[in-house]
Design an enzyme around this catalytic site. Structure first.
Site, mmCIF file in Angstrom:
data_model
loop_
_atom_site.group_PDB
_atom_site.id
_atom_site.type_symbol
_atom_site.label_atom_id
_atom_site.label_comp_id
_atom_site.label_asym_id
_atom_site.label_seq_id
_atom_site.Cartn_x
_atom_site.Cartn_y
_atom_site.Cartn_z
ATOM 1 N N ARG A 1 0.834 -1.201 0.000
ATOM 2 C CA ARG A 1 0.000 0.000 0.000
ATOM 3 C C ARG A 1 0.875 1.260 0.000
ATOM 4 N NH1 ARG A 1 -3.536 2.797 4.049
ATOM 5 N NH2 ARG A 1 -5.011 3.932 2.745
ATOM 6 N N HIS B 1 0.924 4.208 -2.801
ATOM 7 C CA HIS B 1 0.809 5.627 -2.455
ATOM 8 C C HIS B 1 2.032 6.409 -2.935
ATOM 9 C CE1 HIS B 1 -2.626 5.700 0.738
ATOM 10 N NE2 HIS B 1 -2.849 4.786 -0.180
ATOM 11 N N ASN C 1 -3.145 8.988 4.388
ATOM 12 C CA ASN C 1 -2.032 8.215 4.972
ATOM 13 C C ASN C 1 -2.526 7.162 5.968
ATOM 14 O OD1 ASN C 1 -2.535 9.159 7.563
ATOM 15 N ND2 ASN C 1 -0.663 10.343 7.742
ATOM 16 N N HIS D 1 -6.514 -6.160 -2.588
ATOM 17 C CA HIS D 1 -7.367 -6.009 -1.401
ATOM 18 C C HIS D 1 -7.783 -7.377 -0.855
ATOM 19 C CE1 HIS D 1 -8.626 -1.497 -2.012
ATOM 20 N NE2 HIS D 1 -7.373 -1.644 -1.659
#
Ligand code: HEM
Ligand SMILES: *[C@@H]1O[C@H](CO)[C@@H](O)[C@H](O)[C@H]1NC(C)=O
Ligand SMILES: *[C@@H]1O[C@H](CO)[C@@H](O)[C@H](O)[C@H]1NC(C)=O
Ligand SMILES: *[C@@H]1O[C@H](CO)[C@@H](O)[C@H](O)[C@H]1NC(C)=O
Ligand SMILES: *[C@@H]1O[C@H](CO)[C@@H](O)[C@H](O)[C@H]1NC(C)=O
Length: 324
Positions: free
Chosen positions: A61, A65, A93, A192
């Site tokens: 993740r 990002h 975040n 996911h």
């Protein structure tokens, strides 16, 4: 055609193929400059994964990002300063962690080959190795040669990262702005299958979807009831639930299997069923072999977003601060 012409013209000027392919990421970039680099990352990750089983989810993740904000340039790793709020301290975040692992790997690499291996590459390699070590098999191939950026701005994270309430049009647009396709969107969403989400990011679907105290009709009602029992109310910001219920600790294609039962956790997951094209991709990816193959390809494409190569950017000495 245009590309071919560009390549020829570029080769005439620079004479180096890699420079002309629009980014010179390649396999084993550090093969000569720091031969042990990839092994050092792997050994470190082995230690960390055994102590922290959720590390693969955390790192992938973080890598996502990083790549979606100013490209994969390690900007997500930079700390805020007295005059700047960094990506790390932005709203999306939430739950990012594992920064200490990257810092630890960087320290080991600096001891062996100072100033050679970029933080952006460390994050990319560490992400792959965390999956490979935890799930005990080779996963996807990683190209290296990224350099580190020097800018990290909180507002850019909010502006560039897709939100969990995005509909299909917004998701498609978000990925297209990074030159990723609808296919990449559906494939990458499949990760996911590991990890967790906080209640407040989907509780609108449970408690007050249209302002009438209702549920999201696209969410499986039995599953919605189960989620309601787990979350403490519409604004529970502390409870987390598995995104792939009862299977969030395995890397598999189960995300798609539950998605077609309307058990995708976020609206952005459910959105993948709202067009024929994306729904067809979802159905194909239920086949696990297909998912793994496609996931490797899409990860490569995500890992190449707007990378800094050649002499652009810098090789940070410490991943959380730019070189002075
Ligand atoms: C398609 C758009 C996407 C949206 C809207 C989205 C949104 C989210 C949200 C809201 C969470 C929960 C965060 C939390 O509550 O702590 C989450 C978790 C996660 N996302 Fe995504 N995501 C997307 C795509 C991706 C991609 C492309 C990747 C990586 C390739 C990814 C990997 C993960 C992982 C592994 C977690 C679990 C983190 C953990 O367990 O701490 N996501 N995502
Ligand atoms: C996220 O940002 C908030 C400030 O908005 C900060 O307090 C928090 O430490 C940040 N979290 C991480 C994991 O960096
Ligand atoms: C998606 O969301 C945007 C922004 O809220 C909205 O303008 C658009 O109409 C929505 N598209 C669909 C297909 O629902
Ligand atoms: C649902 O949302 C509406 C509109 O925002 C609000 O007026 C109402 O109080 C909410 N109901 C519940 C049960 O939270
Ligand atoms: C997960 O397992 C528990 C216990 O076996 C079961 O009660 C629950 O329904 C399962 N969750 C889902 C979403 O299938």
């Amino acid at each position: 055609m245009k590309m071919r012409f560009f390549l020829v013209a570029c080769l005439a000027v620079f004479g180096i193929l890699e420079v002309c392919q629009g980014g010179n990421l390649r396999k084993n970039f550090y093969g000569r400059s720091c031969p042990q680099a990839e092994q050092i990352v792997r050994t470190k990750i082995q230690q960390h994964v055994s102590a922290r089983p959720n590390l693969p989810a955390k790192l992938i993740r973080m890598h996502f990002h990083d790549c979606f904000v100013r490209g994969c340039d390690g900007s997500v790793l930079l700390d805020s300063t007295a005059t700047n709020t960094a990506e790390k301290d932005s709203i999306p975040n939430l739950s990012l962690s594992g920064f200490d692992v990257i810092d630890d790997i960087k320290e080991a690499l600096e001891a062996k080959c100072p100033g050679i291996v970029s933080c952006a590459d460390i994050l990319t390699l560490a992400t792959r190795d965390a999956f490979s070590v935890k799930f005990n098999k080779p996963v996807w191939e990683v190209l290296t040669g990224r350099r580190d950026g020097t800018v990290s701005i909180s507002g850019e994270a909010l502006a560039n990262l897709p939100a969990p309430f995005f509909n299909f049009t917004q998701l498609k647009q978000s990925f297209a702005s990074k030159k990723l396709t609808v296919h990449d969107l559906v494939v990458l969403s499949g990760v996911h299958t590991v990890g967790v989400g906080h209640c407040n990011l989907f509780s609108n679907r449970l408690f007050n979807f249209t302002g009438k105290g209702d549920q999201d009709p696209s969410l499986n009602p039995t599953y919605a009831n189960l989620l309601k029992r787990k979350c403490k109310g519409p604004s529970d910001t502390t409870t987390t639930v598995e995104m792939d219920p009862n299977s969030s600790d395995s890397f598999d294609s189960n995300y798609y299997a539950i998605l077609v039962q309307n058990k995708g956790l976020f609206q952005s997951d459910a959105a993948l069923l709202t067009t024929k094209v994306s729904r067809n991709i979802v159905n194909e990816l239920i086949k696990q072999d297909k998912f793994f193959t496609e996931f490797g390809q899409s990860m490569k494409r995500m890992g190449a977003i707007e990378v800094l190569t050649g002499s652009a950017g810098e090789i940070r000495r410490k991943c959380s601060v730019v070189n002075s």
